[in-house]
Each structure stands twice: as C-alpha cells, then as structure tokens.
Design a protein around this motif. Structure first.
Motif, mmCIF file in Angstrom:
data_model
loop_
_atom_site.group_PDB
_atom_site.id
_atom_site.type_symbol
_atom_site.label_atom_id
_atom_site.label_comp_id
_atom_site.label_asym_id
_atom_site.label_seq_id
_atom_site.Cartn_x
_atom_site.Cartn_y
_atom_site.Cartn_z
ATOM 1 N N GLY A 79 39.394 56.831 33.304
ATOM 2 C CA GLY A 79 40.069 56.816 34.596
ATOM 3 C C GLY A 79 40.672 58.170 34.891
ATOM 4 O O GLY A 79 41.455 58.694 34.093
ATOM 5 N N GLN A 80 40.306 58.734 36.032
ATOM 6 C CA GLN A 80 40.802 60.060 36.380
ATOM 7 C C GLN A 80 42.057 59.971 37.266
ATOM 8 O O GLN A 80 42.669 60.973 37.587
ATOM 9 C CB GLN A 80 39.724 60.873 37.109
ATOM 10 N N GLY A 81 42.431 58.759 37.655
ATOM 11 C CA GLY A 81 43.634 58.581 38.445
ATOM 12 C C GLY A 81 44.857 58.484 37.542
ATOM 13 O O GLY A 81 44.831 58.883 36.379
ATOM 14 N N ASN A 82 45.931 57.900 38.064
ATOM 15 C CA ASN A 82 47.153 57.773 37.278
ATOM 16 C C ASN A 82 47.774 56.394 37.472
ATOM 17 O O ASN A 82 48.906 56.265 37.956
ATOM 18 C CB ASN A 82 48.147 58.870 37.677
ATOM 19 N N PRO A 83 47.058 55.335 37.096
ATOM 20 C CA PRO A 83 47.582 53.983 37.291
ATOM 21 C C PRO A 83 48.737 53.642 36.356
ATOM 22 O O PRO A 83 49.460 52.677 36.588
ATOM 23 C CB PRO A 83 46.370 53.096 37.009
ATOM 24 N N GLU A 84 48.921 54.439 35.288
ATOM 25 C CA GLU A 84 49.994 54.148 34.339
ATOM 26 C C GLU A 84 51.365 54.201 35.007
ATOM 27 O O GLU A 84 52.276 53.455 34.639
ATOM 28 C CB GLU A 84 49.959 55.142 33.163
ATOM 29 N N LYS A 85 51.529 55.078 36.008
ATOM 30 C CA LYS A 85 52.810 55.165 36.707
ATOM 31 C C LYS A 85 53.113 53.868 37.449
ATOM 32 O O LYS A 85 54.258 53.413 37.493
ATOM 33 C CB LYS A 85 52.812 56.346 37.674
ATOM 34 N N ILE A 86 52.076 53.277 38.062
ATOM 35 C CA ILE A 86 52.248 52.000 38.756
ATOM 36 C C ILE A 86 52.638 50.923 37.751
ATOM 37 O O ILE A 86 53.540 50.105 37.992
ATOM 38 C CB ILE A 86 50.963 51.604 39.493
ATOM 39 N N LEU A 87 51.974 50.930 36.603
ATOM 40 C CA LEU A 87 52.246 49.942 35.572
ATOM 41 C C LEU A 87 53.678 50.080 35.055
ATOM 42 O O LEU A 87 54.400 49.082 34.894
ATOM 43 C CB LEU A 87 51.246 50.130 34.426
ATOM 44 N N GLU A 88 54.113 51.312 34.813
ATOM 45 C CA GLU A 88 55.480 51.546 34.345
ATOM 46 C C GLU A 88 56.504 51.063 35.362
ATOM 47 O O GLU A 88 57.539 50.493 34.990
ATOM 48 C CB GLU A 88 55.676 53.039 34.065
ATOM 49 N N GLU A 89 56.232 51.283 36.651
ATOM 50 C CA GLU A 89 57.158 50.858 37.693
ATOM 51 C C GLU A 89 57.242 49.340 37.763
ATOM 52 O O GLU A 89 58.320 48.774 37.986
ATOM 53 C CB GLU A 89 56.717 51.423 39.048
ATOM 54 N N MET A 90 56.123 48.659 37.550
ATOM 55 C CA MET A 90 56.137 47.193 37.541
ATOM 56 C C MET A 90 57.019 46.675 36.415
ATOM 57 O O MET A 90 57.814 45.740 36.606
ATOM 58 C CB MET A 90 54.713 46.659 37.378
ATOM 59 N N TYR A 91 56.900 47.280 35.243
ATOM 60 C CA TYR A 91 57.734 46.852 34.121
ATOM 61 C C TYR A 91 59.206 47.180 34.393
ATOM 62 O O TYR A 91 60.098 46.396 34.055
ATOM 63 C CB TYR A 91 57.273 47.514 32.826
ATOM 64 N N ARG A 92 59.462 48.331 34.999
ATOM 65 C CA ARG A 92 60.838 48.725 35.305
ATOM 66 C C ARG A 92 61.488 47.719 36.242
ATOM 67 O O ARG A 92 62.679 47.406 36.118
ATOM 68 C CB ARG A 92 60.870 50.128 35.922
ATOM 69 N N GLN A 93 60.696 47.207 37.190
ATOM 70 C CA GLN A 93 61.195 46.217 38.141
ATOM 71 C C GLN A 93 61.123 44.787 37.597
ATOM 72 O O GLN A 93 61.398 43.830 38.320
ATOM 73 C CB GLN A 93 60.406 46.313 39.447
ATOM 74 N N GLU A 94 60.750 44.663 36.333
ATOM 75 C CA GLU A 94 60.626 43.364 35.664
ATOM 76 C C GLU A 94 59.600 42.454 36.331
ATOM 77 O O GLU A 94 59.722 41.217 36.318
ATOM 78 C CB GLU A 94 61.996 42.660 35.581
ATOM 79 N N LYS A 95 58.559 43.065 36.879
ATOM 80 C CA LYS A 95 57.454 42.299 37.443
ATOM 81 C C LYS A 95 56.411 42.110 36.342
ATOM 82 O O LYS A 95 55.331 42.700 36.354
ATOM 83 C CB LYS A 95 56.855 43.032 38.648
ATOM 84 N N TYR A 96 56.746 41.249 35.391
ATOM 85 C CA TYR A 96 55.939 41.157 34.181
ATOM 86 C C TYR A 96 54.553 40.570 34.424
ATOM 87 O O TYR A 96 53.573 41.017 33.824
ATOM 88 C CB TYR A 96 56.689 40.336 33.117
ATOM 89 N N LEU A 97 54.478 39.572 35.257
ATOM 90 C CA LEU A 97 53.170 38.975 35.528
ATOM 91 C C LEU A 97 52.270 39.975 36.243
ATOM 92 O O LEU A 97 51.094 40.132 35.877
ATOM 93 C CB LEU A 97 53.317 37.709 36.364
ATOM 94 N N GLU A 98 52.816 40.678 37.259
ATOM 95 C CA GLU A 98 52.029 41.687 37.970
ATOM 96 C C GLU A 98 51.552 42.778 37.017
ATOM 97 O O GLU A 98 50.395 43.214 37.063
ATOM 98 C CB GLU A 98 52.846 42.313 39.100
ATOM 99 N N ALA A 99 52.440 43.217 36.113
ATOM 100 C CA ALA A 99 52.092 44.273 35.159
ATOM 101 C C ALA A 99 50.996 43.808 34.209
ATOM 102 O O ALA A 99 50.042 44.543 33.925
ATOM 103 C CB ALA A 99 53.330 44.697 34.373
ATOM 104 N N TRP A 100 51.111 42.584 33.738
ATOM 105 C CA TRP A 100 50.112 42.041 32.812
ATOM 106 C C TRP A 100 48.743 41.950 33.478
ATOM 107 O O TRP A 100 47.722 42.345 32.908
ATOM 108 C CB TRP A 100 50.594 40.668 32.356
#
Length: 226
Positions: A79-100
């Motif tokens: 992956g040449q994009g940066n989806p990890e930042k989106i994933l980190e933000e989901m965890y930060r907001q406690e959106k665990y199901l969305e992150a999973w």
C-alpha cells in the motif's frame, strides 16, 4: 519491472465469512452497516501497488525451489497510501469495531491484490507453456523469513520502491506481501490461492483470527450491547 494495474475486487460476503460476521447480534448488524463506507475508505487510502520481476536465471532468489526452475518471479504487493493514520484515529476515538473492520479490509485488499497478480502471472506463463511452483513466501514453512531481504534487494535494484525492511526482516509499510515463484515446463499445476487456515506463519500480521483482533471484536460487541 512489470506492474499489474487492474482494480482490486473485494467480495463483501467473503469478508463476512472470514470475519465470522454471520449472525444477527448487534455487532454483526452494525458491521454490515459500516462496511460499505469503510470499504470505500480502504480503497481510496490504500493506493495498492502490485509489481513483479522476472528472469531466466538472471538472479537467484535464495529460495531453492524457485532457483531450481528455468525462470524465477518475485512479486511485491504494498500500500502506497497512509491508511494507518485513519486506523490510529479510530482507536483514539475508541471506535473499536470500525478499526477492526477497517484493518481487516486493508489486509484483504493486500491478499486480494496478491491473488489477482498471481492469476495474471499464471496466465502469462501458461501461454508460453510454463507452470508455476506453489507460492514461495519467506517465513512460511521451511523458507526462512530472512529471505525477504534478498527478494526486496533484487526488486529495488530494478526500481526505487518505497518499501523497507528492518533488522528483524519485517517489511514497511506493514501492509506488504513479498513472495516468489519458479516457472518450469512439464510441471504439475499448483493451487496458488492463499488460505490463512493453511498457512504455517503463526506470527503473520495478516491473520484474520489472531488474539488481538478477536479481543477487539469482543470489546466492540460488549460496548454495542450496552
């Protein structure tokens, strides 16, 4: 260096099956509701790249099964994009199901890209009367993980790819697959579609059913049941 540029096709029902979203619990219903938007986010932010290098004894992969063949192929999907930042933000907001779900989608995009690339390469070689070995992945079975270093070195000799490897032979970006094939005439056709259940890599980052992800799902179910 050759590139495969076809659109990656994700089957939502396949994803449901892999993630065991097959019931009518609150978490399952919410997952099915969230997946279309998350799928679009994954596609837009992954920017998946698929490339492969071929040679007629022009290089040695360091994997005996491939190097004993008439031709060698090295494949890289990342992956040449940066989806990890989106994933980190989901965890930060406690959106665990969305992150999973989002993490599972990213993994599936990489796997699906590898499968589509494999089918493309198989077709090209069959036209020349060649068949491929099984998929030869460092860290799987008897192939040492350190073979990734040589495979990546050979590919980066051809093109300045944005993929790195650390001292523990782990690839970065995390959502990356590196594997090889040998190609030979008069060889039995192999089944090269990946199935996690048949993989020997217990520490693979792409496993859908590891303890961390199962715990994330349980946390999400408990939260949504309140």
């Amino acid at each position: 260096m050759n590139r495969y540029r076809e659109k990656i096709k994700i089957d939502e029902e396949q994803l449901y099956g892999r993630l065991h979203i097959d019931g009518d619990s609150p978490a399952d219903r919410l997952a099915r509701k969230l997946l279309p938007e998350l799928k679009q986010m994954a596609e837009e932010n992954m920017n998946l790249q698929m490339c492969y290098l071929t040679g007629k004894k022009a290089f040695e992969t360091g994997i005996a099964r491939a190097d004993a063949c008439e031709e060698q192929i090295i494949c890289l999907v990342y992956g040449q994009g940066n989806p990890e930042k989106i994933l980190e933000e989901m965890y930060r907001q406690e959106k665990y199901l969305e992150a999973w779900l989002f993490d599972a989608l990213l993994n599936l995009y990489v796997f699906q890209g590898a499968e589509q690339l494999t089918v493309q390469i198989e077709s090209l070689y069959e036209q020349k009367g060649f068949f491929l070995t099984e998929c030869l992945t460092p860290g799987d079975g008897e192939i040492p993980l350190k073979r990734q270093k040589n495979l990546l070195f050979l590919m980066k000799k051809e093109e300045n790819l944005p993929v790195e490897i650390n001292d523990g032979y782990m690839l970065k970006p995390e959502k990356t697959l590196l594997f090889a094939f040998g190609a030979k005439k008069n060889m039995e056709r192999q089944k090269n579609i990946h199935h996690c259940q048949q993989c020997h890599r217990k520490d693979c980052l792409f496993r859908m059913k590891n303890e961390a992800k199962e715990q994330s799902r349980k946390t999400a179910e408990e939260k949504n049941a309140i």
